[in-house]
Design a protein around this motif. Structure first.
Motif, PDB file in Angstrom:
ATOM      1  N   MET A 221      -7.616  27.864  51.879  1.00 39.05           N
ATOM      2  CA  MET A 221      -7.507  28.645  53.015  1.00 39.05           C
ATOM      3  C   MET A 221      -6.247  28.834  53.921  1.00 39.05           C
ATOM      4  O   MET A 221      -5.935  29.557  54.541  1.00 39.05           O
ATOM      5  CB  MET A 221      -8.809  27.976  54.122  1.00 39.05           C
ATOM      6  N   ALA A 222      -5.499  27.511  53.790  1.00 35.50           N
ATOM      7  CA  ALA A 222      -4.103  27.219  54.275  1.00 35.50           C
ATOM      8  C   ALA A 222      -3.271  28.166  53.558  1.00 35.50           C
ATOM      9  O   ALA A 222      -2.477  28.883  54.395  1.00 35.50           O
ATOM     10  CB  ALA A 222      -3.734  25.980  54.312  1.00 35.50           C
ATOM     11  N   THR A 223      -3.490  28.643  52.417  1.00 32.33           N
ATOM     12  CA  THR A 223      -2.555  29.381  51.628  1.00 32.33           C
ATOM     13  C   THR A 223      -2.888  30.825  51.864  1.00 32.33           C
ATOM     14  O   THR A 223      -2.009  31.854  51.971  1.00 32.33           O
ATOM     15  CB  THR A 223      -2.618  29.113  50.236  1.00 32.33           C
ATOM     16  N   LEU A 224      -4.230  31.133  52.219  1.00 33.46           N
ATOM     17  CA  LEU A 224      -4.813  32.344  52.534  1.00 33.46           C
ATOM     18  C   LEU A 224      -4.095  32.869  53.992  1.00 33.46           C
ATOM     19  O   LEU A 224      -3.671  34.127  53.982  1.00 33.46           O
ATOM     20  CB  LEU A 224      -6.028  32.692  52.655  1.00 33.46           C
ATOM     21  N   SER A 225      -3.597  32.040  54.848  1.00 31.53           N
ATOM     22  CA  SER A 225      -3.155  32.321  55.954  1.00 31.53           C
ATOM     23  C   SER A 225      -1.666  32.829  55.848  1.00 31.53           C
ATOM     24  O   SER A 225      -1.306  33.625  56.916  1.00 31.53           O
ATOM     25  CB  SER A 225      -2.956  30.998  56.928  1.00 31.53           C
ATOM     26  N   TYR A 226      -1.140  32.984  54.616  1.00 29.13           N
ATOM     27  CA  TYR A 226       0.272  33.661  54.656  1.00 29.13           C
ATOM     28  C   TYR A 226      -0.053  34.848  54.247  1.00 29.13           C
ATOM     29  O   TYR A 226       0.909  35.798  54.181  1.00 29.13           O
ATOM     30  CB  TYR A 226       0.902  32.932  53.409  1.00 29.13           C
ATOM     31  N   CYS A 227      -1.035  35.531  53.987  1.00 31.13           N
ATOM     32  CA  CYS A 227      -1.447  36.888  53.727  1.00 31.13           C
ATOM     33  C   CYS A 227      -1.408  37.549  54.940  1.00 31.13           C
ATOM     34  O   CYS A 227      -1.732  37.203  56.141  1.00 31.13           O
ATOM     35  CB  CYS A 227      -2.679  36.921  52.985  1.00 31.13           C
ATOM     36  N   PHE A 316      -6.696  37.644  63.909  1.00 36.52           N
ATOM     37  CA  PHE A 316      -5.413  37.430  63.383  1.00 36.52           C
ATOM     38  C   PHE A 316      -4.315  37.425  64.250  1.00 36.52           C
ATOM     39  O   PHE A 316      -4.452  38.271  65.326  1.00 36.52           O
ATOM     40  CB  PHE A 316      -5.076  38.787  62.313  1.00 36.52           C
ATOM     41  N   PHE A 317      -3.505  36.298  64.427  1.00 42.87           N
ATOM     42  CA  PHE A 317      -2.493  36.174  65.285  1.00 42.87           C
ATOM     43  C   PHE A 317      -1.119  36.205  64.453  1.00 42.87           C
ATOM     44  O   PHE A 317      -0.940  35.651  63.624  1.00 42.87           O
ATOM     45  CB  PHE A 317      -2.655  34.809  65.895  1.00 42.87           C
ATOM     46  N   ASP A 318      -0.237  37.155  64.992  1.00 36.83           N
ATOM     47  CA  ASP A 318       0.971  37.197  64.401  1.00 36.83           C
ATOM     48  C   ASP A 318       1.973  37.463  65.579  1.00 36.83           C
ATOM     49  O   ASP A 318       1.843  38.519  66.084  1.00 36.83           O
ATOM     50  CB  ASP A 318       0.980  38.394  63.505  1.00 36.83           C
ATOM     51  N   ASP A 319       2.683  36.262  65.640  1.00 36.23           N
ATOM     52  CA  ASP A 319       3.776  36.342  66.789  1.00 36.23           C
ATOM     53  C   ASP A 319       5.165  36.708  66.421  1.00 36.23           C
ATOM     54  O   ASP A 319       6.346  36.410  67.147  1.00 36.23           O
ATOM     55  CB  ASP A 319       3.611  35.005  67.400  1.00 36.23           C
ATOM     56  N   ALA A 328      -1.752  33.042  62.114  1.00 38.16           N
ATOM     57  CA  ALA A 328      -3.208  32.275  61.850  1.00 38.16           C
ATOM     58  C   ALA A 328      -4.018  33.242  61.879  1.00 38.16           C
ATOM     59  O   ALA A 328      -4.038  34.314  62.244  1.00 38.16           O
ATOM     60  CB  ALA A 328      -3.311  31.359  63.145  1.00 38.16           C
ATOM     61  N   PHE A 329      -5.134  33.035  61.333  1.00 38.46           N
ATOM     62  CA  PHE A 329      -6.624  33.794  61.206  1.00 38.46           C
ATOM     63  C   PHE A 329      -7.569  32.546  61.654  1.00 38.46           C
ATOM     64  O   PHE A 329      -7.509  31.740  61.614  1.00 38.46           O
ATOM     65  CB  PHE A 329      -6.625  34.311  60.025  1.00 38.46           C
ATOM     66  N   ILE A 330      -8.686  33.488  62.198  1.00 37.57           N
ATOM     67  CA  ILE A 330      -9.918  32.698  62.702  1.00 37.57           C
ATOM     68  C   ILE A 330     -11.173  33.441  62.417  1.00 37.57           C
ATOM     69  O   ILE A 330     -10.993  34.738  62.245  1.00 37.57           O
ATOM     70  CB  ILE A 330      -9.728  32.266  64.140  1.00 37.57           C
TER      71      ILE A 330
END
Length: 716
Positions: A221-227, A316-319, A328-330
């Motif tokens: 899941m931590a790796t998926l956050s890079y997508c 999805f948070f993209d700053d 990040a995603f939630i």
């Protein structure tokens, strides 16, 4: 009169010239085995060609027949709202945000199961032989509001959608403008095979204690956050959204898992298959991606402009646009809210002259790294907005890799400190740098945090005091782990020796991947808790392989953050997989966690490190007269030598430790679904490793993956 009517054209612009009664239609709803009991008593609505509405209920076998209807096709819908008290349906229909239009049909379909274990459609339904027409349908075919339902699966026996459109164009059927329902043809029997509404979700333990299941699952899941999130259109959607990009966060949860397909790609450059362990659940208990329906939800209206809500803005948070480059995603289900923090994926060579300044952690005590704190503050409102709407007491599980792990720590502690919320947080981080000072760490002592460090990953050794000072604290003399001594320097400044103020300090329980070479020459690792810093700090030495005094800062940092053992796809995920397999095998065989030969190799390496530290202490003692800081170095060395002795004792306990199912699977250890989930996982050839201890799958040439780069400016 009747004959005159029949001589007229059958259709006018909008209606038949003469509506004739005396016709009939029958139908049944069945599962994939041809059994209709699951749909017995289900209320339905039929609209005939004259616009007449008929309501009724299926009998106990899911069958109904309607007689004396007007001539022509009819439209069948099952749009009766669920009115029971069973959870989670009652909550989902009544929650304050994004109330779901769950129907009784949906609830029934969620109680059925697939005939094939992998959810693929089957042929030869017994109900087909008894019907004039046979359709494979889904719940969304039969209800009016379907944005919260999974996409349609490919099917051989598709209902005639064009017939529904034709009736609507001619003004027949229900008055609603939205096309909904299935067209049935008169004087014939139709069998409708309803696809089960089941989903897959990654199993996560909700217990405080560390388990191999979470180690592996949260690495994915931590790796998926890079997508990317993968939503189309990404901004300003008008009527509906899709998630075609694979891999992407939206595709993973809203397309694959919602459609009962096992997903394994969590990195766009990934070639090796690492499947999460999935549990099968009713669709309403999946990890939710919220629906987009401007008719039902005013928040989704396109005319709101920048204030419009849609799945990407909620999950999805993209700053990137605002400077911190945090991502990040939630998502959530009824037991877990999952937050995965990426941090930055900027190129490691984009260096500017910056320092690791500390700022007050306003939400608690102590000080935090300024760059990490800014990133946490950037995403704080995004997370709180989501929790305000969807937190109903679930365990909040947060994970992050590298910089994302540091941000995840500040986020977890910030949430824990919110008055009157009592958020129950569980944190796993991978290769995270230090995020805050010792006062923060002490104040966050009750936060459950499992911190994973790969053997020679140098990133957990920063930020170090020399990154915020002009003093040269590089101590000559190499201490490298698991290799012969070579010219170089032990980076005491990174962890063993600190000067001035409250030092940066790691939070949480450290779990360390210690490498071993198996008898056949392949590589594996042992996960343990060393309880000392030398092993971690030696990762810097191993990565740098430098000699002499302090190197040029840019060259040092470039080399440091290009170390391969910091990568998720090529290092952390394979090591986590190997640990899960090792622990599974150990638990099943009731054997020791390490073999005698493995213990001998690891113990020899620790003793070698301890002896090198003793030699360094003797050297510094001789040089004390010329080194005004020699006393402080000796104190640090003495403390670390003592810690290494304790580490050897911890290692020795692994020879006798016997694992229980809870060590491997946490809260799922005795769940009724565990055996089925493992059977599905082991059906993939990659997971059927039969050696005594699981080998780490070797990385492919181009399998480094995207999930590894780090922007140094965010750290130093």
């Amino acid at each position: 009169m009747k004959m005159d009517a029949r001589k007229q054209a059958f259709f006018s612009d909008i209606k038949p010239a003469c509506a004739l009664r005396g016709h009939w239609v029958s139908f049944c709803l069945v599962d994939e085995l041809g059994v209709g009991g699951a749909y017995g008593g289900l209320p339905y609505t039929i609209h005939d060609s004259a616009g007449q509405e008929y309501k009724g209920r299926l009998n106990g076998e899911g069958f109904a027949k309607l007689s004396n209807i007007y001539c022509g096709p009819v439209v069948l819908v099952f749009d009766e709202p669920y009115s029971g008290v069973e959870q989670p349906y009652k909550y989902l229909r009544g929650r304050s945000a994004y109330k779901l239009p769950i129907t009784e049909l949906q609830r029934r379909a969620e109680q059925t199961r697939f005939a094939a274990y992998d959810g693929r459609r089957t042929e030869g339904n017994p109900a087909q032989q008894k019907a004039s027409h046979f359709y494979q349908v889904e719940v969304r075919d039969l209800v009016r509001h379907a944005a919260h339902l999974p996409p349609i699966e490919q099917r051989a026996h598709q209902p005639r959608r064009h017939a529904l459109k034709m009736l609507a164009d001619l003004g027949f059927g229900p008055p609603e403008t939205t096309l909904a329902g299935i067209v049935l043809f008169p004087n014939s029997h139709t069998a409708l095979e309803v696809r089960p509404l089941r989903a897959l979700r990654p199993m996560l333990s909700t217990e405080d204690s560390f388990c191999a299941l979470n180690l592996y699952q949260l690495a994915l899941m931590a790796t998926l956050s890079y997508c990317n999130f993968g939503q189309e259109p990404p901004q300003q959607p008008q009527e509906e959204v899709h998630f075609p990009l694979d891999p992407s966060v939206g595709h993973f949860f809203a397309e694959k898992l919602s459609g009962y397909h096992e997903a394994w790609r969590v990195d766009s450059e990934e070639q090796q298959r690492f499947y999460p362990i999935y549990e099968e659940v009713p669709y309403s208990r999946r990890f939710e991606i919220l629906p987009f329906d401007p008719v039902l939800y005013p928040k989704n209206r396109p005319d709101l402009g920048d204030k419009q809500e849609h799945p990407a803005s909620l999950h999805f948070f993209d700053d990137e646009a605002f400077g911190t480059d945090t991502q990040a995603f939630i998502s959530h289900h009824d037991e877990v809210i999952l937050i995965a923090v990426r941090g930055t994926a900027s190129a490691a060579d984009g260096l500017r002259d910056a320092n690791a300044h500390q700022v007050a952690f306003a939400e608690g005590v102590g000080k935090a790294h300024e760059g990490f704190y800014q990133a946490y503050r950037a995403m704080r409102d995004f997370v709180l907005h989501y929790l305000t709407q969807f937190h109903i007491g679930q365990r909040i599980v947060i994970c992050g890799h590298s910089l994302g792990g540091a941000i995840a720590l500040l986020l977890a502690e910030g949430l824990r400190r919110i008055p009157d919320q009592n958020y129950n947080i569980l944190l796993y981080t991978y290769g995270a740098p230090r995020a805050a000072d010792s006062e923060f760490t002490a104040g966050a002592s009750t936060l459950v945090h499992h911190r994973i460090v790969n053997h020679n990953d140098p990133v957990p050794s920063v930020p170090a005091p020399w990154m915020n000072t002009t003093a040269k604290l590089w101590v000559p003399g190499a201490v490298t782990l698991f290799s012969a001594p070579a010219p170089g320097g032990l980076l005491f400044a990174a962890g063993l020796v600190r000067f001035g103020g409250n030092p940066y300090e790691h939070h949480g329980e450290q779990y360390h991947f210690m490498p071993i070479t198996l008898a056949d020459g392949t590589h594996s690792s042992v996960l343990w808790q060393p309880g000392c810093e030398s092993i971690q700090e030696a990762g810097c030495n191993r990565a740098l392989q430098l000699s002499g005094d302090m190197p040029e800062r840019d060259n040092l940092l470039k080399q440091l953050f290009q170390a391969s053992q910091h990568f998720m796809t090529a290092s952390y995920i394979p090591a986590a997989w190997a640990t899960l397999r090792r622990w599974q095998q150990t638990q099943e065989s009731n054997g020791p966690l390490v073999t005698p030969r493995e213990f001998e190799l690891l113990d020899r390496a620790l003793e070698s490190m301890r002896e090198q530290l003793r030699n360094k202490r003797r050297e510094l003692t001789r040089l004390k007269a010329a080194n005004d800081r020699g006393y402080e170095h000796n104190e640090a060395l003495n403390a670390e030598i003592d810690r290494l002795h304790s580490s050897r004792e911890r290692l020795a306990t692994l020879r006798w430790r016997r694992l229980e199912a809870r060590d491997v699977y946490g809260s799922h250890a005795h769940g009724a679904h565990l055996a089925t989930s493992l059977k599905r996982w082991f059906s993939h050839r990659e997971n059927r490793e039969l050696s005594q201890v699981a080998r780490i799958p070797p990385a492919l040439d181009n399998d480094r993956g995207r999930a590894h780069t780090l922007d140094i400016d965010s750290i130093v």
